[in-house]
Design a protein around this motif. Structure first.
Motif, PDB file in Angstrom:
ATOM      1  N   PRO A 252      17.887   2.469 -20.365  1.00 58.38           N
ATOM      2  CA  PRO A 252      18.762   2.189 -21.497  1.00 58.38           C
ATOM      3  C   PRO A 252      20.220   2.276 -21.077  1.00 58.38           C
ATOM      4  O   PRO A 252      20.558   2.951 -20.104  1.00 58.38           O
ATOM      5  N   ARG A 253      21.118   1.546 -21.762  1.00 62.16           N
ATOM      6  CA  ARG A 253      22.539   1.592 -21.450  1.00 62.16           C
ATOM      7  C   ARG A 253      23.206   2.648 -22.342  1.00 62.16           C
ATOM      8  O   ARG A 253      22.855   2.770 -23.519  1.00 62.16           O
ATOM      9  N   ILE A 254      24.153   3.363 -21.763  1.00 59.18           N
ATOM     10  CA  ILE A 254      24.875   4.379 -22.533  1.00 59.18           C
ATOM     11  C   ILE A 254      26.283   3.852 -22.825  1.00 59.18           C
ATOM     12  O   ILE A 254      26.997   3.429 -21.924  1.00 59.18           O
ATOM     13  N   CYS A 255      26.663   3.857 -24.087  1.00 61.55           N
ATOM     14  CA  CYS A 255      27.999   3.379 -24.455  1.00 61.55           C
ATOM     15  C   CYS A 255      29.052   4.408 -24.063  1.00 61.55           C
ATOM     16  O   CYS A 255      28.972   5.572 -24.430  1.00 61.55           O
ATOM     17  N   LYS A 256      30.060   3.933 -23.324  1.00 57.90           N
ATOM     18  CA  LYS A 256      31.114   4.839 -22.860  1.00 57.90           C
ATOM     19  C   LYS A 256      32.006   5.280 -24.009  1.00 57.90           C
ATOM     20  O   LYS A 256      32.690   6.290 -23.931  1.00 57.90           O
ATOM     21  N   LYS A 257      32.020   4.492 -25.056  1.00 60.42           N
ATOM     22  CA  LYS A 257      32.926   4.783 -26.177  1.00 60.42           C
ATOM     23  C   LYS A 257      32.323   5.761 -27.177  1.00 60.42           C
ATOM     24  O   LYS A 257      32.983   6.694 -27.609  1.00 60.42           O
ATOM     25  N   CYS A 258      31.050   5.503 -27.540  1.00 57.63           N
ATOM     26  CA  CYS A 258      30.467   6.338 -28.602  1.00 57.63           C
ATOM     27  C   CYS A 258      29.218   7.081 -28.144  1.00 57.63           C
ATOM     28  O   CYS A 258      28.578   7.769 -28.935  1.00 57.63           O
ATOM     29  N   ASN A 259      28.886   6.952 -26.855  1.00 57.47           N
ATOM     30  CA  ASN A 259      27.730   7.654 -26.267  1.00 57.47           C
ATOM     31  C   ASN A 259      26.379   7.202 -26.791  1.00 57.47           C
ATOM     32  O   ASN A 259      25.365   7.839 -26.507  1.00 57.47           O
ATOM     33  N   ALA A 260      26.328   6.138 -27.563  1.00 59.01           N
ATOM     34  CA  ALA A 260      25.040   5.656 -28.063  1.00 59.01           C
ATOM     35  C   ALA A 260      24.137   5.277 -26.892  1.00 59.01           C
ATOM     36  O   ALA A 260      24.614   4.757 -25.877  1.00 59.01           O
ATOM     37  N   GLU A 261      22.847   5.556 -27.025  1.00 66.14           N
ATOM     38  CA  GLU A 261      21.872   5.162 -26.009  1.00 66.14           C
ATOM     39  C   GLU A 261      21.176   3.911 -26.518  1.00 66.14           C
ATOM     40  O   GLU A 261      20.561   3.924 -27.578  1.00 66.14           O
ATOM     41  N   ILE A 262      21.321   2.818 -25.752  1.00 73.13           N
ATOM     42  CA  ILE A 262      20.815   1.529 -26.240  1.00 73.13           C
ATOM     43  C   ILE A 262      19.685   1.038 -25.336  1.00 73.13           C
ATOM     44  O   ILE A 262      19.904   0.800 -24.155  1.00 73.13           O
ATOM     45  N   PRO A 263      18.476   0.874 -25.904  1.00 68.41           N
ATOM     46  CA  PRO A 263      17.382   0.335 -25.084  1.00 68.41           C
ATOM     47  C   PRO A 263      17.804  -1.024 -24.513  1.00 68.41           C
ATOM     48  O   PRO A 263      18.486  -1.803 -25.193  1.00 68.41           O
ATOM     49  N   TYR A 264      17.395  -1.315 -23.258  1.00 68.79           N
ATOM     50  CA  TYR A 264      17.914  -2.503 -22.589  1.00 68.79           C
ATOM     51  C   TYR A 264      17.619  -3.791 -23.358  1.00 68.79           C
ATOM     52  O   TYR A 264      18.464  -4.692 -23.411  1.00 68.79           O
ATOM     53  N   GLU A 265      16.426  -3.883 -23.966  1.00 67.01           N
ATOM     54  CA  GLU A 265      16.082  -5.096 -24.740  1.00 67.01           C
ATOM     55  C   GLU A 265      17.081  -5.313 -25.889  1.00 67.01           C
ATOM     56  O   GLU A 265      17.548  -6.430 -26.107  1.00 67.01           O
ATOM     57  N   ASP A 266      17.424  -4.243 -26.563  1.00 70.02           N
ATOM     58  CA  ASP A 266      18.373  -4.333 -27.684  1.00 70.02           C
ATOM     59  C   ASP A 266      19.762  -4.704 -27.175  1.00 70.02           C
ATOM     60  O   ASP A 266      20.496  -5.475 -27.790  1.00 70.02           O
ATOM     61  N   TYR A 267      20.093  -4.113 -26.039  1.00 72.73           N
ATOM     62  CA  TYR A 267      21.391  -4.353 -25.406  1.00 72.73           C
ATOM     63  C   TYR A 267      21.567  -5.829 -25.102  1.00 72.73           C
ATOM     64  O   TYR A 267      22.593  -6.444 -25.403  1.00 72.73           O
ATOM     65  N   LEU A 268      20.533  -6.424 -24.524  1.00 77.84           N
ATOM     66  CA  LEU A 268      20.580  -7.853 -24.201  1.00 77.84           C
ATOM     67  C   LEU A 268      20.630  -8.701 -25.463  1.00 77.84           C
ATOM     68  O   LEU A 268      21.425  -9.640 -25.566  1.00 77.84           O
ATOM     69  N   ALA A 269      19.790  -8.339 -26.412  1.00 72.49           N
ATOM     70  CA  ALA A 269      19.724  -9.111 -27.656  1.00 72.49           C
ATOM     71  C   ALA A 269      21.067  -9.078 -28.373  1.00 72.49           C
ATOM     72  O   ALA A 269      21.419  -9.993 -29.113  1.00 72.49           O
ATOM     73  N   ASN A 270      21.833  -8.020 -28.149  1.00 69.34           N
ATOM     74  CA  ASN A 270      23.132  -7.870 -28.808  1.00 69.34           C
ATOM     75  C   ASN A 270      24.289  -8.318 -27.901  1.00 69.34           C
ATOM     76  O   ASN A 270      25.421  -7.866 -28.059  1.00 69.34           O
ATOM     77  N   HIS A 271      24.010  -9.192 -26.921  1.00 74.48           N
ATOM     78  CA  HIS A 271      25.049  -9.766 -26.039  1.00 74.48           C
ATOM     79  C   HIS A 271      25.815  -8.707 -25.247  1.00 74.48           C
ATOM     80  O   HIS A 271      27.010  -8.851 -25.013  1.00 74.48           O
ATOM     81  N   CYS A 272      25.135  -7.623 -24.885  1.00 71.38           N
ATOM     82  CA  CYS A 272      25.774  -6.538 -24.119  1.00 71.38           C
ATOM     83  C   CYS A 272      26.945  -5.928 -24.878  1.00 71.38           C
ATOM     84  O   CYS A 272      27.983  -5.598 -24.293  1.00 71.38           O
ATOM     85  N   ILE A 273      26.783  -5.850 -26.180  1.00 76.27           N
ATOM     86  CA  ILE A 273      27.779  -5.191 -27.044  1.00 76.27           C
ATOM     87  C   ILE A 273      27.088  -3.989 -27.689  1.00 76.27           C
ATOM     88  O   ILE A 273      25.919  -4.084 -28.081  1.00 76.27           O
ATOM     89  N   CYS A 274      27.781  -2.875 -27.790  1.00 68.98           N
ATOM     90  CA  CYS A 274      27.193  -1.683 -28.394  1.00 68.98           C
ATOM     91  C   CYS A 274      26.906  -1.931 -29.877  1.00 68.98           C
ATOM     92  O   CYS A 274      27.824  -2.279 -30.627  1.00 68.98           O
ATOM     93  N   PRO A 275      25.652  -1.783 -30.314  1.00 68.48           N
ATOM     94  CA  PRO A 275      25.335  -2.048 -31.722  1.00 68.48           C
ATOM     95  C   PRO A 275      25.929  -0.988 -32.653  1.00 68.48           C
ATOM     96  O   PRO A 275      26.103  -1.230 -33.844  1.00 68.48           O
ATOM     97  N   GLU A 276      26.255   0.177 -32.106  1.00 68.62           N
ATOM     98  CA  GLU A 276      26.811   1.261 -32.932  1.00 68.62           C
ATOM     99  C   GLU A 276      28.307   1.077 -33.193  1.00 68.62           C
ATOM    100  O   GLU A 276      28.756   1.127 -34.323  1.00 68.62           O
ATOM    101  N   CYS A 277      29.091   0.860 -32.107  1.00 66.84           N
ATOM    102  CA  CYS A 277      30.559   0.852 -32.271  1.00 66.84           C
ATOM    103  C   CYS A 277      31.206  -0.488 -31.930  1.00 66.84           C
ATOM    104  O   CYS A 277      32.413  -0.661 -32.100  1.00 66.84           O
ATOM    105  N   GLY A 278      30.421  -1.453 -31.451  1.00 66.27           N
ATOM    106  CA  GLY A 278      30.979  -2.782 -31.178  1.00 66.27           C
ATOM    107  C   GLY A 278      31.691  -2.915 -29.843  1.00 66.27           C
ATOM    108  O   GLY A 278      32.303  -3.948 -29.562  1.00 66.27           O
TER     109      GLY A 278
END
Ligand SMILES: [Zn+2]
Lengths: 261, 271
Positions: free
Chosen positions: B19-45
């Protein structure tokens, strides 16, 4: 021929406050020089002196970096670090030279393009990018001479040429030895070591085919160096002027195309 | 998505993408979700720096990308100390042989030349190989009559290749000019960060220059400016919005709409 200076000794020689810069060569080599000012966009940058004159009765456009003499003069000229207006003035006058089929001679000697908030606001990156792009297609001979420190992109913005010449103790580098040492070893005092590794001396660049000619300085006075440079410039102008525009531009493209190919 | 995942797994040598960890808000994003969201943090953008392969997948028509000069590697032209080791490390860490991926592809059915820089390889810095690959791409596009799209991210010229790196700025500029003189379109997409010698060359030579939101785009480094001038940098200095305000980029486009906008522009430039 070559003396035995270390790379960093040459860096220091290139930066020496007494070393002649652009204005010296204009004064001692160019007759009837008329200085032309301004970029017709925003202002006039005194870090670059530009104008038209004769070298041995041949009209030339000269564009020269100049750091100044007195402390007031140096402040006015940003210690020779051009702002976007300097590069835009240079390009404007290169275009004027192209219109009248006049050769362009650039003198390079600066630690680099000026680093400042206002320079960024007025597009320092774009100004350099436009010079590289336009100089690649400038339909008149361009000769660049590194007379002092050739600092990175800010130097290259006057360095896209048909013939590149360096004075023996000039240097030309992608980054200053201090900057390189700070990044690599977190210690700017290791600059002499970095200078050695960067291969930035005139003889290094000659061996890499990045410059075509080195003007020896060892044991010579400034006037003698100036006069030797003048002879080489006249030779090059004659050679380049005999080419067709197509040959000239193709030759210029290939000169850079082969570097790191 | 699954093909991309396979490619990424292969090049990075991982069995499974963590999973990818957001440097801004520390959200843990499963890789599938990360890709589906264009490599943008779904929590903080926040925008993550996209890998070249991820950008490719998000941009080109499936199965149309044909890579060129994939195996080109640096020859350490000035024998810079420890550089070979650095290159080997970068290769391992990124799964790439250099900081740019080049080739031809279709975007919404339109053929184009494509170069995508990847900051995972030595910050996308430009040495001889990056310069040579981008030059060849422009030359190929000129020969084939294709537009070029460049996704740019770079820390600047690569100091370990000394003057050879600096001269790549001129070399690429020459190829961009010839491509332009052939009447062909070049769109530069500036992503975070685009700095130094890259901003002072092909990043600013596009017919159209698009930036991603908040991307750092500038010539001089921020710390260098502070040290040189002693001035405090204004908020948002050198960000995409700053460059738009000062007139240096044509538009800022959000990542989920980027391919759509590129396709639209490509279409508008077709004879
Ligand atoms: Zn976040």
């Amino acid at each position: 021929m070559a003396d035995t200076k270390t790379a960093y000794e040459r860096v220091q020689a290139a930066r020496n406050g007494k070393r002649p810069m652009g204005s010296y060569y204009i004064e001692h080599m160019v007759d009837d020089f008329v200085e032309l000012h301004g970029d017709r966009r925003f202002g006039d940058d005194a870090a670059i002196v530009a104008g038209i004159g004769y070298i041995n009765h041949i009209p030339v456009t000269v564009i020269a970096m100049e750091r100044g003499d007195t402390i007031e003069d140096r402040m006015k000229r940003n210690f020779g670090c051009p702002e976007p207006e300097g590069y835009r003035k240079a390009l404007r006058l290169m275009k004027e030279a192209e219109k009248f089929h006049r050769p362009v001679i650039c003198f390079i000697g600066s630690s680099g393009a000026y680093c400042g908030i206002e320079a960024e606001k007025r597009g320092q990156g774009l100004a350099i990018a436009e010079n590289l792009y336009e100089m690649m297609g400038l339909k008149t001979p361009v000769i660049s001479v590194v007379v002092g420190e050739g600092g990175s992109g800010g130097a290259l913005a006057l360095g896209v040429c048909d013939t590149a010449i360096m004075l023996e103790n000039a240097v030309y580098s992608v980054i200053s030895p201090e900057g390189c040492a700070s990044i690599l070893w977190k210690d700017a005092s290791k600059a002499p070591e970095a200078a050695e590794h960067l291969r930035l001396t005139s003889y290094d660049l000659l061996s890499f085919d990045v410059v075509e000619k080195v003007i020896p300085e060892t044991g010579k006075t400034d006037r003698e160096i100036c006069s030797a440079l003048k002879t080489v410039l006249l030779d090059e102008i004659k050679k380049l002027s005999s080419l067709t525009t197509e040959e000239l531009l193709d030759h210029r493209y290939q000169k850079f195309r082969k570097i790191g190919a | 998505m699954s093909t991309l995942k396979t490619i990424l797994n292969t090049i990075t040598g991982n069995v499974e993408q963590p999973p990818r960890i957001c440097k801004k808000c520390n959200a843990e994003i499963p890789y599938e979700d990360y890709l589906a969201n264009h490599c943008i943090c779904p929590e903080c953008g926040a925008y993550f720096r996209m890998r070249a392969v991820e950008r490719l997948d998000a941009t080109v028509d499936k199965g149309t990308f044909q890579e060129i000069d994939r195996k080109l590697k640096s020859k350490n032209p000035i024998d810079f100390p420890d550089y070979k080791e650095k290159l080997e490390k970068a290769e391992k860490a990124s799964g790439l042989t250099e900081g740019v991926v080049c080739g031809t592809a279709k975007i919404d059915g339109i053929d184009c030349g494509l170069f995508i820089m990847d900051s995972a390889f030595m910050m996308g810095s430009m040495g001889t190989v990056v310069g040579e690959k981008i030059t060849r791409l422009f030359e190929k596009a000129t020969a084939l009559g294709l537009p070029v799209i460049g996704f740019i991210t770079s820390g600047g010229a690569r100091m370990q290749e000394g003057i050879f790196s600096l001269m790549q700025m001129a070399k690429v500029s020459g190829a961009v000019k010839r491509h332009s003189e052939a009447g062909l379109l070049y769109i530069a997409v500036l992503t975070d960060p685009t700095t130094g010698g890259i901003t002072a060359s092909f990043a600013m030579q596009g017919d159209i220059i698009i930036a991603e939101p908040k991307a750092l785009i500038g010539f001089a480094g921020q710390r260098v400016i502070e040290q040189t001038t002693g001035e405090k940098l204004p908020a948002g200095f050198q960000r995409a919005e700053f460059q738009l305000e000062h007139g240096f980029v044509d538009l800022i486009e959000e990542r989920p709409r980027m391919t759509y906008t590129l396709a639209k522009l490509l279409k508008l430039h077709q004879a």
